[in-house]
Design a protein around this motif. Structure first.
Motif, PDB file in Angstrom:
ATOM      1  N   LEU A  66       0.825  -1.206   0.000  1.00 42.18           N
ATOM      2  CA  LEU A  66       0.000   0.000   0.000  1.00 42.18           C
ATOM      3  C   LEU A  66       0.865   1.263   0.000  1.00 42.18           C
ATOM      4  O   LEU A  66       0.461   2.303  -0.532  1.00 42.18           O
ATOM      5  N   ASP A  67       2.060   1.166   0.600  1.00 38.80           N
ATOM      6  CA  ASP A  67       2.987   2.301   0.524  1.00 38.80           C
ATOM      7  C   ASP A  67       3.371   2.575  -0.924  1.00 38.80           C
ATOM      8  O   ASP A  67       3.548   3.729  -1.321  1.00 38.80           O
ATOM      9  N   ALA A  68       3.516   1.496  -1.706  1.00 34.54           N
ATOM     10  CA  ALA A  68       3.868   1.669  -3.118  1.00 34.54           C
ATOM     11  C   ALA A  68       2.705   2.259  -3.905  1.00 34.54           C
ATOM     12  O   ALA A  68       2.867   3.171  -4.712  1.00 34.54           O
ATOM     13  N   TRP A  69       1.514   1.713  -3.666  1.00 32.29           N
ATOM     14  CA  TRP A  69       0.290   2.222  -4.314  1.00 32.29           C
ATOM     15  C   TRP A  69      -0.889   1.885  -3.420  1.00 32.29           C
ATOM     16  O   TRP A  69      -0.947   0.764  -2.910  1.00 32.29           O
ATOM     17  N   PRO A  70      -1.763   2.782  -3.123  1.00 32.25           N
ATOM     18  CA  PRO A  70      -1.946   4.101  -3.761  1.00 32.25           C
ATOM     19  C   PRO A  70      -1.228   5.259  -3.076  1.00 32.25           C
ATOM     20  O   PRO A  70      -1.292   6.382  -3.555  1.00 32.25           O
ATOM     21  N   PHE A  71      -0.526   5.009  -1.927  1.00 33.42           N
ATOM     22  CA  PHE A  71      -0.006   6.125  -1.152  1.00 33.42           C
ATOM     23  C   PHE A  71       1.261   6.739  -1.738  1.00 33.42           C
ATOM     24  O   PHE A  71       1.655   7.832  -1.333  1.00 33.42           O
ATOM     25  N   ALA A  72       1.913   6.011  -2.665  1.00 37.50           N
ATOM     26  CA  ALA A  72       3.108   6.550  -3.350  1.00 37.50           C
ATOM     27  C   ALA A  72       4.152   7.051  -2.355  1.00 37.50           C
ATOM     28  O   ALA A  72       4.716   8.138  -2.509  1.00 37.50           O
ATOM     29  N   ARG A  73       4.423   6.264  -1.336  1.00 36.86           N
ATOM     30  CA  ARG A  73       5.408   6.649  -0.319  1.00 36.86           C
ATOM     31  C   ARG A  73       6.782   6.051  -0.590  1.00 36.86           C
ATOM     32  O   ARG A  73       7.753   6.380   0.110  1.00 36.86           O
ATOM     33  N   VAL A  74       6.862   5.149  -1.554  1.00 35.85           N
ATOM     34  CA  VAL A  74       8.114   4.437  -1.788  1.00 35.85           C
ATOM     35  C   VAL A  74       9.046   5.297  -2.634  1.00 35.85           C
ATOM     36  O   VAL A  74       8.777   5.567  -3.810  1.00 35.85           O
ATOM     37  N   ARG A  75      10.125   5.753  -2.000  1.00 36.62           N
ATOM     38  CA  ARG A  75      11.216   6.450  -2.686  1.00 36.62           C
ATOM     39  C   ARG A  75      12.523   5.916  -2.131  1.00 36.62           C
ATOM     40  O   ARG A  75      12.576   5.414  -1.001  1.00 36.62           O
ATOM     41  N   ARG A  76      13.577   6.025  -2.913  1.00 34.52           N
ATOM     42  CA  ARG A  76      14.847   5.434  -2.505  1.00 34.52           C
ATOM     43  C   ARG A  76      15.301   5.946  -1.143  1.00 34.52           C
ATOM     44  O   ARG A  76      15.845   5.186  -0.326  1.00 34.52           O
ATOM     45  N   ASP A  77      15.071   7.232  -0.879  1.00 36.68           N
ATOM     46  CA  ASP A  77      15.543   7.808   0.376  1.00 36.68           C
ATOM     47  C   ASP A  77      14.606   7.527   1.553  1.00 36.68           C
ATOM     48  O   ASP A  77      14.882   7.947   2.683  1.00 36.68           O
ATOM     49  N   ARG A  78      13.503   6.823   1.303  1.00 31.84           N
ATOM     50  CA  ARG A  78      12.536   6.569   2.374  1.00 31.84           C
ATOM     51  C   ARG A  78      12.370   5.088   2.689  1.00 31.84           C
ATOM     52  O   ARG A  78      11.608   4.731   3.582  1.00 31.84           O
ATOM     53  N   ILE A  79      13.060   4.222   1.951  1.00 34.18           N
ATOM     54  CA  ILE A  79      12.896   2.781   2.151  1.00 34.18           C
ATOM     55  C   ILE A  79      13.190   2.390   3.591  1.00 34.18           C
ATOM     56  O   ILE A  79      12.437   1.637   4.232  1.00 34.18           O
ATOM     57  N   GLY A  80      14.311   2.916   4.121  1.00 31.11           N
ATOM     58  CA  GLY A  80      14.682   2.570   5.485  1.00 31.11           C
ATOM     59  C   GLY A  80      13.618   2.965   6.493  1.00 31.11           C
ATOM     60  O   GLY A  80      13.278   2.196   7.398  1.00 31.11           O
ATOM     61  N   GLY A  81      13.052   4.153   6.315  1.00 29.58           N
ATOM     62  CA  GLY A  81      12.012   4.612   7.231  1.00 29.58           C
ATOM     63  C   GLY A  81      10.752   3.787   7.138  1.00 29.58           C
ATOM     64  O   GLY A  81      10.103   3.498   8.157  1.00 29.58           O
ATOM     65  N   LEU A  82      10.390   3.397   5.915  1.00 25.57           N
ATOM     66  CA  LEU A  82       9.192   2.579   5.735  1.00 25.57           C
ATOM     67  C   LEU A  82       9.346   1.227   6.411  1.00 25.57           C
ATOM     68  O   LEU A  82       8.402   0.705   7.023  1.00 25.57           O
ATOM     69  N   LEU A  83      10.547   0.649   6.293  1.00 28.41           N
ATOM     70  CA  LEU A  83      10.790  -0.637   6.956  1.00 28.41           C
ATOM     71  C   LEU A  83      10.837  -0.477   8.468  1.00 28.41           C
ATOM     72  O   LEU A  83      10.318  -1.322   9.211  1.00 28.41           O
TER      73      LEU A  83
END
Length: 294
Positions: free
Chosen positions: A10-27
């Protein structure tokens, strides 16, 4: 078990939160969920293993083959919801051709979903949702004697529905297509309503439920056993006798460590009861003698 992975999708779609500089934070924010996942998986396995519900005698290659084929069968039931059963028995083997075909289908659909990831991200997210949520219940670690179970798809199937509905939404952008889609959906909903009404009727009683299971599956020894018990309760003893004799004809595969299936004394005892109720005491005595041997 799969919740943190679904949240990442869901972070990838639809929330579009996945960016290279945010992967660590998402995990990092999912770490509590991953901890609960590990604890839940370990506790569930230990509880089921202690209760004797795990079947280590099923070969690994058969479990993997059944996992691939089950996913395709779930897809088939989603598209064409007929032949549904309260329990699907685990087969002694799967043909190599069927296994290979299932693997090809899964690889093909996964490839298409990933290919669409940039233009239609909901397709990739929906497919990975469906496939990923099924992983814990595909029998790779076999718990119970079923090959698959319709109830396992209640949450995974949401992924397919997301992929299909958003694709339909993307397609039906002009007025003409909206009318076509509306008519098609109306017909589909009518079909599903009728089909649901029919399927509810299967659950009217234990006799209809397990009788239906014996009709739509092969060598379903558990369905025949439960059907026999239901027929005994209804005092339909000749029919119950037929069900119990059918159980004794079937060789349950891959469960040698399970006394219930290795030794048929439970079914023979039930068969003896039906024979007694029909006044056939000599035949009942033969069955009870075999029970005592066990």
């Amino acid at each position: 078990v799969t919740l943190p992975f679904v949240l990442l999708l869901l972070d990838a779609w639809p929330f579009a939160r996945v960016r290279r500089d945010r992967i660590g934070g998402l995990l990092l924010e999912k770490l509590p969920f991953f901890a609960l996942t590990i604890a839940s998986a370990v506790a569930t396995y230990l509880a089921q293993d202690t209760a004797g519900a795990t079947f280590k005698s099923i070969p690994t290659d058969l479990r993997l083959a059944n996992a691939a084929i089950s996913v395709v069968r779930y897809l088939g039931s989603f598209v064409w919801p007929f032949g549904l059963s309260v329990i699907y028995p685990n087969p002694a083997t799967w043909p190599a051709v069927a296994t290979a075909a299932a693997v090809v289908v899964l690889l093909g659909l996964t490839g298409v979903a990933l290919w669409q990831a940039w233009t239609r991200p909901w397709v990739a997210v929906g497919w990975l949702w469906f496939l990923g949520m099924l992983v814990p219940v595909l029998g790779i670690v076999q718990v119970g004697i079923q090959a698959m179970a319709d109830r396992y798809t209640y949450l995974p199937i949401l992924g397919l529905q997301i992929a299909l509905l958003w694709t339909l939404r993307d397609w039906a952008r002009d007025a003409g297509r909206v009318r076509i889609a509306t008519a098609a959906i109306a017909v589909l909903l009518l079909f599903l309503a009728v089909r649901a009404w029919q399927q509810v009727g299967v659950w009217r009683s234990s006799i209809t439920l397990f009788g239906h299971a014996t009709e739509v599956t092969d060598d379903n020894y558990l369905a025949y056993s439960n059907l026999g018990m239901a027929l005994v309760a209804a005092e339909r003893f000749p029919e119950a006798e037929q069900s119990f004799r059918r159980v004794l004809e079937i060789d349950p595969p891959h469960f040698p460590e399970k006394t219930m299936w290795e030794n048929d004394y439970m079914v023979r005892y039930a068969l003896a009861v039906t024979l007694i109720r029909q006044g056939r005491y000599d035949e009942a005595g033969e069955q009870l003698a075999r029970v005592l041997e066990r």
